[in-house]
Design a protein around this motif. Structure first.
Motif, PDB file in Angstrom:
ATOM      1  N   PRO A 153      19.369  43.537  20.046  1.00 40.44           N
ATOM      2  CA  PRO A 153      19.285  42.961  18.692  1.00 40.44           C
ATOM      3  C   PRO A 153      19.645  41.480  18.660  1.00 40.44           C
ATOM      4  N   LEU A 154      20.557  41.053  19.518  1.00 36.51           N
ATOM      5  CA  LEU A 154      20.929  39.636  19.551  1.00 36.51           C
ATOM      6  C   LEU A 154      19.787  38.785  20.096  1.00 36.51           C
ATOM      7  N   ILE A 155      19.075  39.310  21.098  1.00 42.27           N
ATOM      8  CA  ILE A 155      17.915  38.588  21.634  1.00 42.27           C
ATOM      9  C   ILE A 155      16.837  38.455  20.560  1.00 42.27           C
ATOM     10  N   ARG A 156      16.617  39.544  19.840  1.00 39.72           N
ATOM     11  CA  ARG A 156      15.610  39.519  18.775  1.00 39.72           C
ATOM     12  C   ARG A 156      16.003  38.528  17.681  1.00 39.72           C
ATOM     13  N   LYS A 157      17.275  38.503  17.345  1.00 39.54           N
ATOM     14  CA  LYS A 157      17.755  37.570  16.328  1.00 39.54           C
ATOM     15  C   LYS A 157      17.554  36.122  16.768  1.00 39.54           C
ATOM     16  N   LEU A 158      17.844  35.829  18.036  1.00 41.05           N
ATOM     17  CA  LEU A 158      17.647  34.472  18.544  1.00 41.05           C
ATOM     18  C   LEU A 158      16.166  34.112  18.574  1.00 41.05           C
ATOM     19  N   GLU A 159      15.326  35.053  18.944  1.00 45.22           N
ATOM     20  CA  GLU A 159      13.888  34.784  18.991  1.00 45.22           C
ATOM     21  C   GLU A 159      13.348  34.446  17.606  1.00 45.22           C
ATOM     22  N   GLU A 199      20.940  29.569  11.138  1.00 42.74           N
ATOM     23  CA  GLU A 199      20.232  30.643  11.833  1.00 42.74           C
ATOM     24  C   GLU A 199      20.251  30.461  13.350  1.00 42.74           C
ATOM     25  N   LEU A 200      19.761  29.315  13.827  1.00 41.71           N
ATOM     26  CA  LEU A 200      19.677  29.123  15.274  1.00 41.71           C
ATOM     27  C   LEU A 200      21.058  29.085  15.919  1.00 41.71           C
ATOM     28  N   THR A 201      21.963  28.293  15.358  1.00 44.22           N
ATOM     29  CA  THR A 201      23.296  28.179  15.960  1.00 44.22           C
ATOM     30  C   THR A 201      24.046  29.502  15.894  1.00 44.22           C
ATOM     31  N   ILE A 202      23.928  30.209  14.779  1.00 43.86           N
ATOM     32  CA  ILE A 202      24.629  31.488  14.644  1.00 43.86           C
ATOM     33  C   ILE A 202      24.075  32.512  15.630  1.00 43.86           C
ATOM     34  N   ALA A 203      22.744  32.542  15.790  1.00 42.37           N
ATOM     35  CA  ALA A 203      22.146  33.478  16.746  1.00 42.37           C
ATOM     36  C   ALA A 203      22.564  33.137  18.176  1.00 42.37           C
ATOM     37  N   LEU A 204      22.575  31.846  18.510  1.00 35.46           N
ATOM     38  CA  LEU A 204      23.014  31.432  19.844  1.00 35.46           C
ATOM     39  C   LEU A 204      24.490  31.744  20.052  1.00 35.46           C
ATOM     40  N   ARG A 205      25.288  31.530  19.018  1.00 37.29           N
ATOM     41  CA  ARG A 205      26.721  31.840  19.114  1.00 37.29           C
ATOM     42  C   ARG A 205      26.948  33.325  19.375  1.00 37.29           C
ATOM     43  N   ASP A 206      26.249  34.186  18.632  1.00 36.99           N
ATOM     44  CA  ASP A 206      26.451  35.628  18.791  1.00 36.99           C
ATOM     45  C   ASP A 206      26.035  36.102  20.181  1.00 36.99           C
ATOM     46  N   LEU A 207      24.957  35.538  20.709  1.00 40.49           N
ATOM     47  CA  LEU A 207      24.510  35.964  22.036  1.00 40.49           C
ATOM     48  C   LEU A 207      25.460  35.458  23.122  1.00 40.49           C
ATOM     49  N   MET A 208      25.946  34.232  22.985  1.00 40.76           N
ATOM     50  CA  MET A 208      26.910  33.726  23.967  1.00 40.76           C
ATOM     51  C   MET A 208      28.252  34.443  23.858  1.00 40.76           C
ATOM     52  N   ALA A 209      28.555  34.977  22.679  1.00 42.36           N
ATOM     53  CA  ALA A 209      29.823  35.688  22.486  1.00 42.36           C
ATOM     54  C   ALA A 209      29.765  37.128  22.961  1.00 42.36           C
ATOM     55  N   HIS A 210      28.600  37.598  23.397  1.00 42.73           N
ATOM     56  CA  HIS A 210      28.477  38.978  23.863  1.00 42.73           C
ATOM     57  C   HIS A 210      29.271  39.164  25.153  1.00 42.73           C
ATOM     58  N   GLY A 211      30.340  39.947  25.076  1.00 41.87           N
ATOM     59  CA  GLY A 211      31.189  40.175  26.245  1.00 41.87           C
ATOM     60  C   GLY A 211      32.102  39.024  26.591  1.00 41.87           C
ATOM     61  N   LEU A 212      32.233  38.044  25.699  1.00 43.41           N
ATOM     62  CA  LEU A 212      33.092  36.883  25.960  1.00 43.41           C
ATOM     63  C   LEU A 212      34.512  37.190  25.512  1.00 43.41           C
ATOM     64  N   LEU A 248      17.444  31.224  27.584  1.00 51.53           N
ATOM     65  CA  LEU A 248      17.031  29.859  27.931  1.00 51.53           C
ATOM     66  C   LEU A 248      15.518  29.697  27.803  1.00 51.53           C
ATOM     67  N   ASN A 249      14.783  30.738  28.159  1.00 52.05           N
ATOM     68  CA  ASN A 249      13.322  30.673  27.996  1.00 52.05           C
ATOM     69  C   ASN A 249      12.944  30.567  26.519  1.00 52.05           C
ATOM     70  N   LEU A 250      13.674  31.283  25.667  1.00 52.14           N
ATOM     71  CA  LEU A 250      13.398  31.183  24.235  1.00 52.14           C
ATOM     72  C   LEU A 250      13.727  29.786  23.711  1.00 52.14           C
ATOM     73  N   LEU A 251      14.869  29.244  24.127  1.00 58.50           N
ATOM     74  CA  LEU A 251      15.271  27.919  23.649  1.00 58.50           C
ATOM     75  C   LEU A 251      14.342  26.820  24.163  1.00 58.50           C
ATOM     76  N   SER A 252      13.687  27.066  25.299  1.00 57.78           N
ATOM     77  CA  SER A 252      12.792  26.041  25.850  1.00 57.78           C
ATOM     78  C   SER A 252      11.585  25.784  24.950  1.00 57.78           C
ATOM     79  N   ARG A 253      11.310  26.687  24.010  1.00 56.43           N
ATOM     80  CA  ARG A 253      10.207  26.458  23.072  1.00 56.43           C
ATOM     81  C   ARG A 253      10.477  25.265  22.161  1.00 56.43           C
ATOM     82  N   LEU A 254      11.737  24.846  22.058  1.00 58.75           N
ATOM     83  CA  LEU A 254      12.091  23.721  21.199  1.00 58.75           C
ATOM     84  C   LEU A 254      12.252  22.418  21.973  1.00 58.75           C
TER      85      LEU A 254
END
Length: 443
Positions: free
Chosen positions: A210-216, A259-272, A414-420
């Motif tokens: 779900p976090l990957i989908r949110k970031l996408e 949206e973008l920062t929050i999604a990136l934050r949640d994914l980086m916080a997974h297991g942190l 990183l592949n998703l973020l490379s679209r920007l």
């Protein structure tokens, strides 16, 4: 005859058993009916006995009791003894471990006292070698004081002190090695090892799809807004920052920050998680027995990960070096014409965010949003996040083994973020502190 009498007695007993069974059935039916009608508060006796039987069977399985014999043949005292023996098999090992832990603590205290003794002896020998001694003044009749030096028998020569220190360190290493082997063999843990049971509490939070989908979705929305702004020639950079409506809160800025920062934050916080403070070398062999290591790990904000990277790379010393200060003062190329590396630009960006936000006590979310905006403006979001992902010390120290970062290396994100990466942004970086700075300037 005698045989006929015996048969009649057996028939009577059979009738009595049938009557008793019938009465029990009627009593159960009556209790059940009364309970269902609400006129009887407690459960029917048959239901209570069934639940008690289930509890007893479970206890027998857990305690590993041998009740192959008929319980009716055992006296209450014999049953009590069997139960006590089964419970002792479970409780006694725990008590033995507690006693072993107490013995280890006692040995550790003795080691620390021995080390302190060696240090005191070395210190006293150093004072004697330098010619300093603590003397008690004693005045004679003429008023002059005469020193009373310490007896020469208590002085230790430097060579003896060195031998004592080497002997003590050698003894300490041997004792620590023995403690380490003992802890591993008895308790199944090693120095600095975190029990795996800590990570079994978060089974439900391990799914990161779900976090990957949110970031996408966030990346796609930001990309569409950025492309539309460029096509309409209304990019945020074409306006003066003071003229942006609502302090820069346009649709693109909101999408990046909310949206973008929050999604990136949640994914980086997974297991942190925030790693616990280190312990002394003496306590390391029994690390798994220390209460601090058995507590649940504390969560950690991804922005703190960037700050730790900044501190580990001596970011402040790099940014505030005299050469950089002088180059900035005269508007000269900071690196003497050489290309700025992603690491250097990341350290500079983190320093900028800290310098602008820390004086106003902004939250970690605000500082991470500012860093993401700065990264998009410089088209370095992927390279900066990749630096954190490739920092092995940070990943090993702060990410759980099942985390998205530890499992995948953050490649999918990183592949998703490379679209920007090919889009140009002109986002406000100081949005969280702009009004506060204006108020400060006004006064």
């Amino acid at each position: 005859s005698e045989r006929e009498k015996q048969e009649q007695i057996e028939v009577q007993k059979e009738k009595q058993r049938e009557l008793i069974l019938q009465l029990k059935t009627q009593l159960d039916d009556l209790e059940t009916f009364a309970y269902q009608e609400g006129s009887y508060d407690s459960l029917p006796q048959s239901v209570v006995m069934e639940r008690q039987r289930m509890i007893i069977n479970e206890l027998i399985k857990k305690l590993d009791m041998d009740l192959s014999e008929d319980i009716a043949t055992l006296s209450p005292e014999e049953l009590r003894q069997r139960v006590d023996a089964a419970i002792a098999q479970i409780v006694n090992p725990a008590r033995v471990k507690e006693q072993l832990v107490e013995q280890l603590k006692t040995q550790i205290r003795d080691l620390e006292m021995f080390i302190s003794f060696i240090q005191d002896e070395v210190g006293s020998s150093g004072n004697a070698e330098d010619g300093h001694c603590e003397c008690a003044g004693r005045k004679d009749g003429s008023g002059s004081s005469k020193p009373n030096p310490r007896p020469s028998g208590n002085r230790v020569s430097p060579e003896d002190a060195r031998k004592m220190r080497e002997t003590g360190l050698h003894l300490m290493r041997r004792v620590l090695a023995v403690l380490q082997i003992f802890a591993v063999s008895q308790f199944g843990c090693a120095a600095g090892q975190v029990p795996r049971s800590l990570w079994q509490k978060d089974q439900a939070n391990r799914d990161y799809s779900p976090l990957i989908r949110k970031l996408e979705l966030a990346v796609e929305r930001v990309r569409q807004l950025a492309v539309r702004h460029q096509r309409e020639d209304h990019a945020v950079g074409s306006l003066d920052l003071q003229d942006i409506p609502l302090g820069g809160r346009d649709e693109l800025t909101l999408a990046v920050r909310k949206e973008l920062t929050i999604a990136l934050r949640d994914l980086m916080a997974h297991g942190l998680y925030a790693s616990s403070q280190g312990m002394s070398l003496v306590l390391a062999p029994i690390a798994c027995l220390i209460p601090a290591f058995t507590a649940s790990p504390q969560a950690m904000h991804p922005w703190e990960l960037f700050v730790k990277y900044y501190n580990a790379k001596n970011g402040q010393a790099f940014v505030e070096s005299p050469a950089r200060k002088l180059s900035q003062s005269f508007a000269l190329p900071v690196m003497g014409g050489a290309a700025v590396t992603p690491k250097q630009s990341l350290l500079t960006a983190i320093h900028t965010v800290l310098a602008e936000h820390d004086p106003f006590k902004r939250s970690a979310d605000s500082e991470l949003k500012a860093l993401v905006c700065l990264a998009l403006n410089e088209q370095r979001l992927v390279s900066w996040v990749n630096l954190i992902c490739k920092s092995g010390a940070l990943v090993q120290s702060h990410y759980q083994p099942w985390s998205y970062m530890a499992n995948t290396g953050f490649e999918g994100a990183l592949n998703l973020l490379s679209r920007l990466s090919n889009l140009k942004f002109h986002l406000p970086v100081d949005l969280a502190v702009r009004q506060l700075k204006n108020i400060k300037d006004a006064f």
